[in-house]
Each structure stands twice: as C-alpha cells, then as structure tokens.
Design an enzyme around this catalytic site. Sequence first.
Site, PDB file in Angstrom:
ATOM      1  CE  LYS A   1      -3.851   1.932   2.742  1.00 21.33           C
ATOM      2  NZ  LYS A   1      -4.735   1.658   3.919  1.00 21.33           N
TER       3      LYS A   1
ATOM      4  CB  SER B   1      -8.424   0.602   5.742  1.00 17.83           C
ATOM      5  OG  SER B   1      -9.056   1.854   5.781  1.00 17.83           O
TER       6      SER B   1
ATOM      7  CB  SER C   1      -7.978   3.542   2.817  1.00 17.12           C
ATOM      8  OG  SER C   1      -7.136   3.017   3.863  1.00 17.12           O
TER       9      SER C   1
END
Length: 575
Positions: free
Chosen positions: A203, A299, A275
């Site tokens: 990420k 997330s 996210s």
Amino acid sequence: MKKNLLPGKVNLAALGIIGCIILVLGGAFALYHFKGRVITVQDVSAASKISGLKFNQKEKKMMLEDLETNLKNFQEMREINLENSVAPALIFNPLPSGFDFSRLLEETEFVFEEPGEVSLPENLEDLAFYPVTDLAWLIKHRRIGSEFLTRLYLERLKKYGPKLRCLVTLTEDLALEQAARADRELAAGIYRGPLHGIPYGLKDLFATRGYPTTWGSPIFKEQQLDVNSTVYEKLTEAGAVLVAKLSMGELAWGDVWFGGQTRNPWDPEQGSSGSSAGSASATAAGLVAFAIGTETWGSIVSPSTRCGTSGLRPTFGRVSRYGAMALSWSMDKIGPIARSAEDLALIFKYLIGPDGKDRTVYDLPFSYHSRQELKKIRIGYLKEAFDRARNNKEKYLAVLDVLKSLGLEPVEIKLPSIDPNIISFILNAEAAAAFDELTRTDQDDLMVRQGRNAWPNVFRQARFIPAVEYIQANRIRTLLIEDMARILKDIDVYVTPSAGPNLLLTNLTGHPAVVVPCGFDDSGHPLSISFIGNLFEEGKALRLARAYQQDTGWHLKHPDLSRLEKLEAGSEAVK
C-alpha cells in the site's frame, strides 16, 4: 463678566461634542482593529454552545485572560515543525486489567501445511492466482524461478494495473534485482523461508527509499522519503520481492486517489472499497501474490470483502508502523491481504515484533498450528449481527452451518451495551492532528475529494472537538476494553458478518480480525465473514478461517478480467 459666559459654554459644548466623536470613532477603529484578535465573552458563549456547555457571565469573564494565554501558546506550538512521523507521547494500551501474558509466551509453535506436491498449470499465467503456499513450494523445489514469477506479475501489473487504477508505482528495477538475488541464493543452498522469491505489493503509505510514497494525494505525489519502512525491511529480509506500490484512498479513506477510483476486479463499474484499495484489488486480480494493507476503521476488512480476498487485521501493537503514514496513532494497524488464511499466517509470521522505533509494539510470539484440533477452539457467534443482516442473510447463516458440520458448537454472545459510534471521533481528532498543517495552510483545498463526507471537512470540524471530550472518549474506550475481556473470557474466536458496529468496536479495542470470502450475492459480488480473536491470538482465528475455507472453497474463485477489458474497449470507443 456675563458677556464671557456664553462663548465659554459654547466652547465647552463644542469640545464635548468633539470628544464624543473621537470616542465613537476611536471605539469603532478599536473594534475594527481588534475584532477577532481579542477573545470576548461573546466568543466564549459561541464556543460553549459548540461543546454543549453553559457558563454564567462571571465565569466567562474569568476565563478570558487564560484563554488568551492558551491561544498564544497554540500559536507558538504551531511554529514547531511536526512531521507526520512524530507520534504523541501518550501510547494507547489495548490490554484489560489483569491481562495474563504467561500463556501467550508459552504458545510459540508455528506449523503450516506445506503441500506435498504442486503441479505447474498448462497455462503458466494461471500461476498468478496460486496461493503463496503453492508458489513457495514451486520456488523451493526450483520448479520455477523467482525472476520468472516476478516478470509474470510485472507484465500483469502493466496490463491490468492502469485499468483497475490500482497501480501507483511499478518497482520493476528493484523487483528484478531482488528476484535475481533470490534465485542466486537458492542456487547456493540459501533458502530464507516461504516468502523467498515471492512477489508482493505495498500500500502506497509505506516508505521505500528511492521510490515515491504518495499517500494517494496530489499534495504528496512527488514525496520521496529517505527511509525504509520496517514492514518493507522485514519482508526484504524474508526474501520477498517488491513489484509495486499500490493505490490507497487519499490519506487512507475510501478508494479514490489522484489516479481515480480503484476498481473492483469482480465488477469494474464498482469501486474496490478502501482504503487498502489497490492491495485488495491487485491481489484479487492476480497482479501480486499478496499485498500489505493497513486498517484504522475497516481498511483491510472492507476492500477484502468487496474484492473477495482474505485479510488479516492483527491485534494493535503487533506490527511496527515505522515508515508508514500515520492517520490515527491509537487505531492504525498493519496486516496482509492474500488468497487464503494459510497465506495470511505465513506472511504475518514475518511482519511481527518490535524494531525499537514504534513504541506500541509488543514482543510476543505468534502461535499458529494448521492442524490444531478444532474442538479445542471455543467458538462464539454474534447473533444480533446475523439477525440484523437484511440482504444475503442465508449466505451468512450458512457459515454457521459449515462450522456445525465441522463438529463445532457456536455459542451466542452479545457486544457491550455502549455504542462505539459515540466515541468514533477519536479517529477524527487524531487524523486532524496528523494533517493539521494541511488545514492551517489551506492545502486541504488541493485534495481530490471535497464535501461533507471527506477529509478536508472532517479535519476542520475536528478542530472543535474539546480536548476534555477526547480524553473522556478514551476513558469510555477503557470500559469497552474491559467489557470485551469479560465477554470473551470463555471464547477464543467469534464469528460475525463483517459490516456493522463490531467493525468499529474491535478497531477501538484492538482485537484481531480475519476476513474471508463466504459466497456471492445475486449480482455476483463477493460476500465475507469475519473471525474475531482475542488479543494477540490471531492464530486461532486463522486456524478456524482455514478450516472454513477448506470446507467451502470460496477463496479459490477469482474474477474474469475479460469484463474489465471489454469495459475499457467500450470506453475507448466512446472517446
């Protein structure tokens, strides 16, 4: 004598009028000049209204001097540069009173089911969807090389990454260098373990020296941090190969970033959720063997649900966050997203442990046994969450049927009576502090998402959360932690649909969650179920999730990306 009286009176009257004019004009000038610079009783009244408090006139006047002093201190504080990496001195502790470490220290066994034999597929591109366990076997036994596998994933990233909007930066040079080293080491008899030579994605909030770390925002699009995150260093030491920095919702909210909305491989017209958007999307699409995400409030769980991947949100304090963007110092957690619960266990083993840089990390072993007798795991289920499910209830209830067929007897449990939503502003307050400068310098206007339900507005309104209420909220959080300890006293793992109050509650209390696919809705979108464990006992939740996956096979499904290609072709035709 009398003749002199009238002119004197006139002069005095004139002087009086002039004096009044000067006073009025001076007052008006003073009001104009100092308005907004001096704190008034009216200001205190307005602020009190925002906080839901009442003070009398005398009390308000008594505050004024101290409020002016506070403001001066705030202004001086703001002159001190606070990088996002600077954590507060206050450290969140998820442990209930009387927490017993001794049992955890005794449970150190790690056993996973190494495949007996793994065959190569006729179409070698199908390797992209093999679980880490199988890829590790193929590399260890030199049926494939890391460089071959790395090039396969790199080509898929180039082909599908832009279409899914899940790719931020391709780390091709680094990946090929790491893969070549992995192959050389293996040829020399050096094998680092199951992640040796396995390509993965990060990420894009993890610092990786030499590459941008954009945090999903145009404000930080060119940001290069001259450090390596601990997660990246640990995975490099384990022999894993970084092939990509993957998309994230801007500053860790949702699936929208400066490159657009990350797509769900199962339905390209739908966002991937976030996210950890790119981490789930890329893993589901077979662009990486696994990925690393983060969770503050859903997330990892939410995009794993949407994209049909398996995800692990570990106990707070398990994995060092050094070199990772901070959003909420008391809620941020780091975990893997992969194809199976067994993969999650393998990856997690290499992530845990202190590094001397993140002071929240505990030095505790991770115990996992893939063959642990299921009946030794005490199972609960959140009946109210199953009852509350309006859609696909039968799919969730089927999970309980599977567990019963495995000889387990789930026991009904209930969540604490306190609604966790009333203290959810803890996240907003910490996030506003983490990105305070954006608000004060109006850089928040440059962010992709604007409007009421977006970070710029949340950062602004969070400035009006009283410090006292923030502390009180964390005291209520202590009550929730103690309540959860009592509820789970005789339960090792409980099962629940992934959405709902439980998601926020367990993020506030720091409990681990394993999320895995449990079928599809009528439109072909993946559904998920979550296994919640006790603090630092991820292994039991993973063991139960693995047993469920072995019996159902939902995790073996993967999306048909031809739909994505057709969508793209249609878009080009319109252009």
